[in-house]
Design a protein around this motif. Structure first.
Motif, PDB file in Angstrom:
ATOM      1  N   GLN A 727       0.809  -1.208   0.000  1.00 24.47           N
ATOM      2  CA  GLN A 727       0.000   0.000   0.000  1.00 24.47           C
ATOM      3  C   GLN A 727       0.856   1.279   0.000  1.00 24.47           C
ATOM      4  N   ARG A 728       2.049   1.185   0.549  1.00 24.57           N
ATOM      5  CA  ARG A 728       2.895   2.366   0.710  1.00 24.57           C
ATOM      6  C   ARG A 728       4.001   2.433  -0.356  1.00 24.57           C
ATOM      7  N   THR A 729       3.805   1.765  -1.472  1.00 20.40           N
ATOM      8  CA  THR A 729       4.839   1.743  -2.504  1.00 20.40           C
ATOM      9  C   THR A 729       5.217   3.150  -2.957  1.00 20.40           C
ATOM     10  N   GLN A 730       4.202   4.005  -3.232  1.00 20.48           N
ATOM     11  CA  GLN A 730       4.509   5.373  -3.680  1.00 20.48           C
ATOM     12  C   GLN A 730       5.244   6.164  -2.596  1.00 20.48           C
ATOM     13  N   GLU A 731       4.774   6.010  -1.333  1.00 21.12           N
ATOM     14  CA  GLU A 731       5.428   6.725  -0.240  1.00 21.12           C
ATOM     15  C   GLU A 731       6.884   6.319  -0.126  1.00 21.12           C
ATOM     16  N   ILE A 732       7.140   5.016  -0.204  1.00 28.18           N
ATOM     17  CA  ILE A 732       8.515   4.529  -0.101  1.00 28.18           C
ATOM     18  C   ILE A 732       9.350   5.033  -1.275  1.00 28.18           C
ATOM     19  N   GLY A 733       8.731   5.048  -2.476  1.00 21.57           N
ATOM     20  CA  GLY A 733       9.439   5.558  -3.651  1.00 21.57           C
ATOM     21  C   GLY A 733       9.843   7.009  -3.475  1.00 21.57           C
ATOM     22  N   ILE A 734       8.918   7.822  -2.929  1.00 27.52           N
ATOM     23  CA  ILE A 734       9.222   9.235  -2.698  1.00 27.52           C
ATOM     24  C   ILE A 734      10.354   9.386  -1.687  1.00 27.52           C
ATOM     25  N   ARG A 735      10.281   8.615  -0.592  1.00 28.49           N
ATOM     26  CA  ARG A 735      11.331   8.677   0.415  1.00 28.49           C
ATOM     27  C   ARG A 735      12.703   8.373  -0.194  1.00 28.49           C
ATOM     28  N   MET A 736      12.752   7.337  -1.035  1.00 24.68           N
ATOM     29  CA  MET A 736      14.032   6.941  -1.629  1.00 24.68           C
ATOM     30  C   MET A 736      14.481   7.952  -2.662  1.00 24.68           C
ATOM     31  N   ALA A 737      13.496   8.557  -3.384  1.00 23.09           N
ATOM     32  CA  ALA A 737      13.861   9.589  -4.370  1.00 23.09           C
ATOM     33  C   ALA A 737      14.446  10.811  -3.687  1.00 23.09           C
ATOM     34  N   LEU A 738      13.987  11.061  -2.434  1.00 22.49           N
ATOM     35  CA  LEU A 738      14.499  12.210  -1.688  1.00 22.49           C
ATOM     36  C   LEU A 738      15.780  11.910  -0.921  1.00 22.49           C
ATOM     37  N   GLY A 739      16.306  10.686  -1.101  1.00 24.09           N
ATOM     38  CA  GLY A 739      17.605  10.383  -0.508  1.00 24.09           C
ATOM     39  C   GLY A 739      17.622   9.337   0.574  1.00 24.09           C
ATOM     40  N   ALA A 740      16.467   8.779   0.915  1.00 31.18           N
ATOM     41  CA  ALA A 740      16.452   7.733   1.941  1.00 31.18           C
ATOM     42  C   ALA A 740      17.210   6.504   1.443  1.00 31.18           C
ATOM     43  N   GLN A 741      18.028   5.919   2.315  1.00 31.73           N
ATOM     44  CA  GLN A 741      18.790   4.732   1.955  1.00 31.73           C
ATOM     45  C   GLN A 741      17.931   3.473   2.158  1.00 31.73           C
ATOM     46  N   ALA A 742      18.295   2.409   1.460  1.00 30.36           N
ATOM     47  CA  ALA A 742      17.573   1.136   1.586  1.00 30.36           C
ATOM     48  C   ALA A 742      17.555   0.663   3.030  1.00 30.36           C
ATOM     49  N   ALA A 743      18.676   0.829   3.723  1.00 31.07           N
ATOM     50  CA  ALA A 743      18.748   0.395   5.117  1.00 31.07           C
ATOM     51  C   ALA A 743      17.768   1.170   5.982  1.00 31.07           C
ATOM     52  N   GLN A 744      17.590   2.463   5.694  1.00 31.41           N
ATOM     53  CA  GLN A 744      16.651   3.277   6.469  1.00 31.41           C
ATOM     54  C   GLN A 744      15.211   2.820   6.245  1.00 31.41           C
ATOM     55  N   VAL A 745      14.881   2.527   4.983  1.00 30.71           N
ATOM     56  CA  VAL A 745      13.534   2.034   4.668  1.00 30.71           C
ATOM     57  C   VAL A 745      13.297   0.695   5.352  1.00 30.71           C
ATOM     58  N   ARG A 746      14.284  -0.173   5.260  1.00 35.80           N
ATOM     59  CA  ARG A 746      14.161  -1.504   5.891  1.00 35.80           C
ATOM     60  C   ARG A 746      13.979  -1.358   7.395  1.00 35.80           C
ATOM     61  N   SER A 747      14.759  -0.471   7.999  1.00 33.14           N
ATOM     62  CA  SER A 747      14.664  -0.245   9.445  1.00 33.14           C
ATOM     63  C   SER A 747      13.299   0.306   9.820  1.00 33.14           C
ATOM     64  N   MET A 748      12.757   1.209   8.994  1.00 34.26           N
ATOM     65  CA  MET A 748      11.446   1.793   9.271  1.00 34.26           C
ATOM     66  C   MET A 748      10.368   0.706   9.322  1.00 34.26           C
ATOM     67  N   VAL A 749      10.369  -0.175   8.324  1.00 31.57           N
ATOM     68  CA  VAL A 749       9.352  -1.232   8.270  1.00 31.57           C
ATOM     69  C   VAL A 749       9.526  -2.206   9.423  1.00 31.57           C
ATOM     70  N   VAL A 750      10.789  -2.603   9.706  1.00 31.58           N
ATOM     71  CA  VAL A 750      11.048  -3.537  10.801  1.00 31.58           C
ATOM     72  C   VAL A 750      10.613  -2.928  12.131  1.00 31.58           C
ATOM     73  N   THR A 751      10.939  -1.654  12.344  1.00 28.84           N
ATOM     74  CA  THR A 751      10.580  -0.992  13.600  1.00 28.84           C
ATOM     75  C   THR A 751       9.066  -0.965  13.801  1.00 28.84           C
ATOM     76  N   GLN A 752       8.342  -0.618  12.733  1.00 30.05           N
ATOM     77  CA  GLN A 752       6.886  -0.566  12.852  1.00 30.05           C
ATOM     78  C   GLN A 752       6.302  -1.953  13.125  1.00 30.05           C
ATOM     79  N   GLY A 753       6.799  -2.953  12.402  1.00 33.91           N
ATOM     80  CA  GLY A 753       6.276  -4.305  12.602  1.00 33.91           C
ATOM     81  C   GLY A 753       6.637  -4.864  13.961  1.00 33.91           C
ATOM     82  N   MET A 754       7.889  -4.706  14.393  1.00 32.60           N
ATOM     83  CA  MET A 754       8.308  -5.224  15.694  1.00 32.60           C
ATOM     84  C   MET A 754       7.646  -4.453  16.830  1.00 32.60           C
ATOM     85  N   GLY A 755       7.280  -3.195  16.577  1.00 31.22           N
ATOM     86  CA  GLY A 755       6.542  -2.449  17.599  1.00 31.22           C
ATOM     87  C   GLY A 755       5.233  -3.136  17.938  1.00 31.22           C
TER      88      GLY A 755
END
Length: 824
Positions: A727-755
């Motif tokens: 569902q958040r494919t576009q949001e993730i794409g925008i984040r990465m286009a603005l400079g977010a690293q793959a590790a940051q995106v991965r950490s964001m998803v893991v943090t939310q899920g593990m929360g």
């Protein structure tokens, strides 16, 4: 009806178009409903199904009571006579027990399953007669004619269905009995193996015998309730105490229970309630999973639902369609769960019945009847409504304008837009943790029991049973002679190290008797003429050597401890410590059972000659209790006659090799030396294993449920995170286009899920502490706050959750920003 059929057709069409969704949902429901069906089928067999007797709610069993409340149903001839006098509240008062008898009328002796009863018993339980008649009151008197009623199977196999069998003789224990009746098919399995032959007790109506070795049933008189009968029996204890002052204590009494209640002990009910709670958790987790699937599916159908509303579909009509779909799913899962659950529990019970009453051998009394089918259908319907209602209500709120304006891009959907699904995942994790901790505690219990030292060596010991019923074995000397002959023959078999015989094998029950210590005055607060009580067993020389029970002081029995020698007794350390804390027991003598049972009227002073190490003869999870052993050759003849009429003698043989490899040779040797059949051939290791079968059953059931819960919770977490990433494919794409690293995106998803997972674990820990207190009675060798369990299990669940979250997170970190931004 037409509208319902239309909704049904639409539902089936939708499911056919989404096979992956349909299979996942039905599989989860099959698992949840199947588990509930499995346990309910056991609950139905044990607690709900009426006893197979006429008007079972009016049949009661007499029990003994004390200050602690209702006790066991064991009765004596004197108590039986007392119960029969209560004619104002009961009728058809009947005694019974079951056992075996030797059939000596064929070419080779064989053991028959037998029942001993009083004259009215077969009438009371509604046993159907195929031929002949029931016993008469005259036949049930002392020295009355020996009469027998045989089963249909025995009539057909041993008498070739002879129509003239009534009046013929059958040889039982080398004594002739006249056949007076043939029973039609009669199911007695709720009380044990269905007897092949029935004979009479022939009690003396004026007996003072206080030996407890049978049970007594009766039918309540019209208008009398169980509570009224219980109160009257309590009041009648005063008369009994006046007649037999030494028989029962001042706080002891009598009562009655419904026959069905007497068959199911309190610990059995507790076990079943724990199972029901566990499967309810599994079902809730499965429902949460399916609800999440339906929410995902409803999100993809927002436009469809909005268009339906735009063209006139009411909210109620849309909810009805969505509920129809969920109910169809649940009914499909219910049908599959019915057969999966029934087959699963039968497979488990075929391996281990856990000593549960009313389930039969290998669980053959657990079946599908209208209660089980009705329960499964009912739980499927309720489940379908419950897990379908939330998605239906949420989906029916769809706003037409907003939905049609939405692009297929889903840049705004995150956890705030999936609160319901997030809550469901938290619930799944919490329930899974509760079940996993419960199963871990029971696994630790089973492991602790596996490391318990029973106090005797169980390896390479074979046990066999032999019925010695009959007049020729009523004297102790005759039993000792046949044992001596058998042991001598057994020792000639290559590979046999030692052999002996006993009334009672450890962990398979025994007798208890009171005793007096000769020359010691009674305590001022003593409630009877005895210093105490303990287990009582008859053994032959070699018993302690077979089991390698060490002697702590004194000596073992030997061949010189005959019926004409000085009467002797051996006690265990527990008895020595309790009654001789600062003295030497070997300096004292005991009088055992005298004054309580007429069978021990000839009992004389016994010199204590040995103290042996304690053994856990009553169960691996119980502390050793005072125990007394006497030589078989020195048992009073009347006590011996009663003993052999109740309990087959048990042969015990220690071998140098695996005992099963010598089983045939041992059986053949005993048949040749005694002329009698042997049955129940079993290794001591197997007996020990059976003694902890309930704990192992608890462990396996809870482990299966815990494993299912873990799997479903992992699927739930994975499903939520995978959907969120999609569902958040576009949001993730925008984040990465603005400079977010793959590790940051991965950490964001893991943090939310593990929360979510950690919230579920915290909530689950609170529930697990409550569960641990509830199942305290089932635990052994582990505390309710075991640190290993309460740290290890959450860690395991956290690791599983991390894996379930990592896979979607890894996929999110590989999103191509260009592709994501071009997607609508």
């Amino acid at each position: 009806m037409e509208a319902f059929l239309k909704d049904l057709k639409q539902s089936l069409r939708m499911f056919a178009q989404s096979p992956a969704f349909t299979l996942a949902a039905v599989a989860a429901l099959t698992l949840g409903i199947g588990a509930n069906t499995a346990i309910f089928s056991v609950v139905n067999a044990v607690l709900l199904k009426p006893v197979a007797m006429p008007d079972p709610d009016r049949i009661v069993v007499f029990i003994n009571t004390s200050q602690r409340g209702p006790g066991g149903p064991a009765a004596s001839p004197a108590k039986f006579a007392h119960y029969r006098q209560q004619t104002d509240i009961v009728e058809n008062v009947s005694a019974f027990n079951t056992g075996v008898m030797n059939y000596t009328g064929g070419n080779f002796p064989e053991q028959l399953k037998s029942g001993r009863v009083s004259a009215d018993f077969l009438k009371l339980v509604g046993a159907p007669f195929l031929r002949g008649r029931n016993f008469t009151a005259e036949e049930d008197l002392p020295q009355g004619p020996k009469a027998a009623v045989i089963s249909r199977s025995l009539w057909e196999t041993r008498f070739n269905a002879d129509p003239n069998v009534i009046g013929k003789s059958i040889s039982l224990g080398s004594e002739p009995y006249t056949i007076v009746g043939v029973l039609d098919r009669f199911d007695f399995r709720e009380f044990g193996p269905t007897p092949q032959v029935w004979t009479l007790f022939q009690f003396d109506p004026n007996s003072a015998d206080q030996g407890h070795y049978f049970q007594v049933l009766a039918r309540l008189k019209p208008g009398v309730t169980v509570q009224q009968a219980y109160s009257r029996m309590q009041a009648s204890a005063k008369n009994y105490r006046e007649k037999f002052p030494k028989a029962i204590g001042p706080n002891a009494g009598f009562g009655v229970l419904k026959i069905q209640d007497s068959l199911v002990r309190g610990d059995v009910k507790s076990s079943l309630f724990v199972y029901l709670g566990a499967v309810a958790f599994v079902l809730l987790i499965a429902c949460a999973n399916v609800a999440n699937l339906l929410l995902v599916r409803a999100t993809g159908r927002r436009r469809e639902i909005a268009i339906r509303a735009a063209i006139g579909g009411s909210r109620g009509r849309i909810i009805r369609q969505l509920l129809t779909e969920s109910i169809v799913l649940s009914l499909a899962g219910g049908i599959l769960g019915l057969f999966v659950g029934w087959a699963g529990i039968r497979a488990l019970l075929s391996i281990n019945t856990a000593g549960l009453p009313r389930v039969g051998a290998a669980g053959d009394m657990v079946g599908l009847d209208w209660r089980v089918v009705g329960f499964t259908v009912g739980i499927a319907l309720v489940t379908g409504i419950v897990f379908g209602l939330i998605p239906a209500l949420q989906s029916s709120k769809t706003d037409l304008t907003t939905t049609l304006k939405e692009s297929s891009g889903r840049s705004g959907t995150g956890f705030r837009q999936n609160k319901v699904r997030s809550v469901l995942v938290v619930v799944e994790v919490a329930l899974a943790l509760v079940l996993l901790i419960g199963s871990a505690l029971l696994i630790r219990t089973a492991m602790a029991l596996g490391h318990v030292d029973p106090g005797f060596d169980t390896h390479n010991v074979l046990t066999l049973k032999m019925s010695l019923k009959g007049q020729q074995f009523e004297k102790a000397e005759a039993v000792e002679q046949i044992v001596r002959n058998g042991v001598e023959r057994l020792k000639t078999i290559p590979g046999v190290v030692e052999a002996s015989a006993t009334c009672c094998v450890p962990l398979q029950g025994g007798y208890g008797l009171p005793f007096r210590i000769v020359g010691r005055p009674l305590a001022a607060d003593s409630q009877g003429p005895f210093h105490g009580g303990g287990g009582w067993m008859t053994v032959s020389p070699g018993y302690f050597e077979v089991f390698k029970i060490p002697i702590k002081k004194g000596r073992f029995f030997n061949e010189r401890d005959t019926g004409t020698a000085t009467p002797v007794v051996i006690i265990n350390e527990a008895m020595a410590k309790q009654y001789w804390p600062k003295a030497d027991p070997l300096a004292d003598k005991l009088v055992i059972g005298k004054g309580v049972m007429r069978e021990f009227a000839a009992e004389t002073d016994r010199q204590i000659i040995g103290i042996v190490a304690d053994i856990k003869s009553n169960g691996l999870d119980s502390d050793p209790q005072p125990q007394m052993w006497i030589p078989q050759a020195q048992v009073p003849d009347l006590a011996n006659a009663l003993n052999v009429s109740l309990t087959p003698v048990s042969w015990i043989v220690r071998t140098q090799v695996p005992p099963q490899s010598l089983s045939n040779a041992i059986q053949q040797s005993l048949r040749e030396s005694t002329g009698l059949p042997v049955t129940d051939v079993e290794s001591m290791d197997s007996i020990v294993s059976t003694s902890v079968s309930r704990q192992r059953f608890n462990m396996w059931v809870m482990s299966v449920f815990g494993g299912c819960a873990l799997l479903l919770a992992a699927i739930g977490i994975y499903g939520l995170m995978a959907y969120s990433v999609e569902q958040r494919t576009q949001e993730i794409g925008i984040r990465m286009a603005l400079g977010a690293q793959a590790a940051q995106v991965r950490s964001m998803v893991v943090t939310q899920g593990m929360g979510l997972a950690m919230v579920g674990i915290v909530v689950g820990l609170a529930g697990a502490f409550a569960l641990a207190r509830f199942i305290t009675a089932f635990l052994f060798g582990v505390t309710t706050k075991d640190p290993m369990v309460f740290t290890g299990v959450p860690l395991v669940l956290a690791v599983v959750a991390l894996v379930a979250v990592w896979l979607p997170a890894r996929r999110a970190s590989r999103v191509d920003p260009l592709i994501a931004l071009r997607a609508e």
